[in-house]
Design a protein around this motif. Sequence first.
Motif, PDB file in Angstrom:
ATOM      1  N   TRP A  29       0.804  -1.215   0.000  1.00  0.00           N
ATOM      2  CA  TRP A  29       0.000   0.000   0.000  1.00  0.00           C
ATOM      3  C   TRP A  29       0.845   1.276   0.000  1.00  0.00           C
ATOM      4  N   GLN A  30       2.135   1.151  -0.126  1.00  0.00           N
ATOM      5  CA  GLN A  30       3.059   2.292  -0.150  1.00  0.00           C
ATOM      6  C   GLN A  30       2.866   3.191   1.070  1.00  0.00           C
ATOM      7  N   LEU A  31       2.911   2.572   2.237  1.00  0.00           N
ATOM      8  CA  LEU A  31       2.774   3.288   3.506  1.00  0.00           C
ATOM      9  C   LEU A  31       4.085   3.247   4.293  1.00  0.00           C
ATOM     10  N   ASP A  33       6.396   5.667   4.568  1.00  0.00           N
ATOM     11  CA  ASP A  33       6.818   6.953   5.129  1.00  0.00           C
ATOM     12  C   ASP A  33       6.609   6.932   6.647  1.00  0.00           C
ATOM     13  N   PRO A  34       7.607   7.381   7.429  1.00  0.00           N
ATOM     14  CA  PRO A  34       7.449   7.409   8.895  1.00  0.00           C
ATOM     15  C   PRO A  34       6.229   8.199   9.368  1.00  0.00           C
ATOM     16  N   GLU A  35       5.768   9.150   8.568  1.00  0.00           N
ATOM     17  CA  GLU A  35       4.553   9.916   8.899  1.00  0.00           C
ATOM     18  C   GLU A  35       3.386   8.971   9.136  1.00  0.00           C
ATOM     19  N   PHE A  36       3.257   7.949   8.304  1.00  0.00           N
ATOM     20  CA  PHE A  36       2.117   7.042   8.413  1.00  0.00           C
ATOM     21  C   PHE A  36       2.197   6.211   9.686  1.00  0.00           C
ATOM     22  N   HIS A  37       3.375   5.756  10.024  1.00  0.00           N
ATOM     23  CA  HIS A  37       3.586   5.022  11.275  1.00  0.00           C
ATOM     24  C   HIS A  37       3.186   5.894  12.460  1.00  0.00           C
ATOM     25  N   ASP A  38       3.688   7.128  12.470  1.00  0.00           N
ATOM     26  CA  ASP A  38       3.416   8.026  13.591  1.00  0.00           C
ATOM     27  C   ASP A  38       1.935   8.360  13.712  1.00  0.00           C
ATOM     28  N   PRO A 102      -6.172  16.442   1.589  1.00  0.00           N
ATOM     29  CA  PRO A 102      -5.408  16.754   0.374  1.00  0.00           C
ATOM     30  C   PRO A 102      -5.371  15.541  -0.561  1.00  0.00           C
ATOM     31  N   ASP A 103      -5.490  15.804  -1.846  1.00  0.00           N
ATOM     32  CA  ASP A 103      -5.549  14.726  -2.838  1.00  0.00           C
ATOM     33  C   ASP A 103      -4.434  13.706  -2.667  1.00  0.00           C
ATOM     34  N   ALA A 108      -3.768   7.126   1.229  1.00  0.00           N
ATOM     35  CA  ALA A 108      -2.953   6.661   2.351  1.00  0.00           C
ATOM     36  C   ALA A 108      -3.717   6.748   3.666  1.00  0.00           C
ATOM     37  N   TYR A 109      -4.408   7.860   3.889  1.00  0.00           N
ATOM     38  CA  TYR A 109      -5.115   8.013   5.158  1.00  0.00           C
ATOM     39  C   TYR A 109      -6.371   7.154   5.236  1.00  0.00           C
TER      40      TYR A 109
END
Length: 179
Positions: A29-31, A33-38, A102-103, A108-109
């Motif tokens: 799912w291309q997740l 990025d550490p942002e997604f973990h956090d 945001p598009d 991801a969210y």
Amino acid sequence: MQRYHIDSKHAYRIEATALILLAQVKDAWQLNDPEFHDMLCWSARTHEIGLTISHNRYHRHSAYLLQHCDLAGFSHLEQQMLAFLAKGHRRKLPKDEYKTLPDEKRDAYLRLCLLLRLAVIFHRSRSKARLPAFSLQVDGNKLHLSFPSGWLDHHPLTCADLENESEFLKSMDYKLKVD
């Protein structure tokens, strides 16, 4: 968490399960990025803050608080994302809020929200019992969740919640298969 009297042990169990789910699907799912973990961690820890206000529709209260409280270190956009995850962790998925994301962050969210939803279902009884070894595989908008043989037969309420979840996910064009 302290201000709103969160059951921190329960929140951390949900967080741990959500992170196991994330580890199983982050590449597909291309997740990565550490942002997604956090954000998944923070949403798992705070998704129940609305219980302080009311048990009825507490997910909406949680979202409101996360979006409108002063959260040191969080931008307005990050608070909006946390609010989306909190509001979306149960019942109908919040389509209106989804459209305001945001598009480049929407997919991801939404996927993080699905992981949080599953983690919450797994801990529906608030039991401290260990979960079985489960597997989540994804292919685009198709999710395949597997449990050890016979586990779902011994947990009919969890099975029923997962069947309901399958119906909720259809509204966002996702398909959940459970066995």
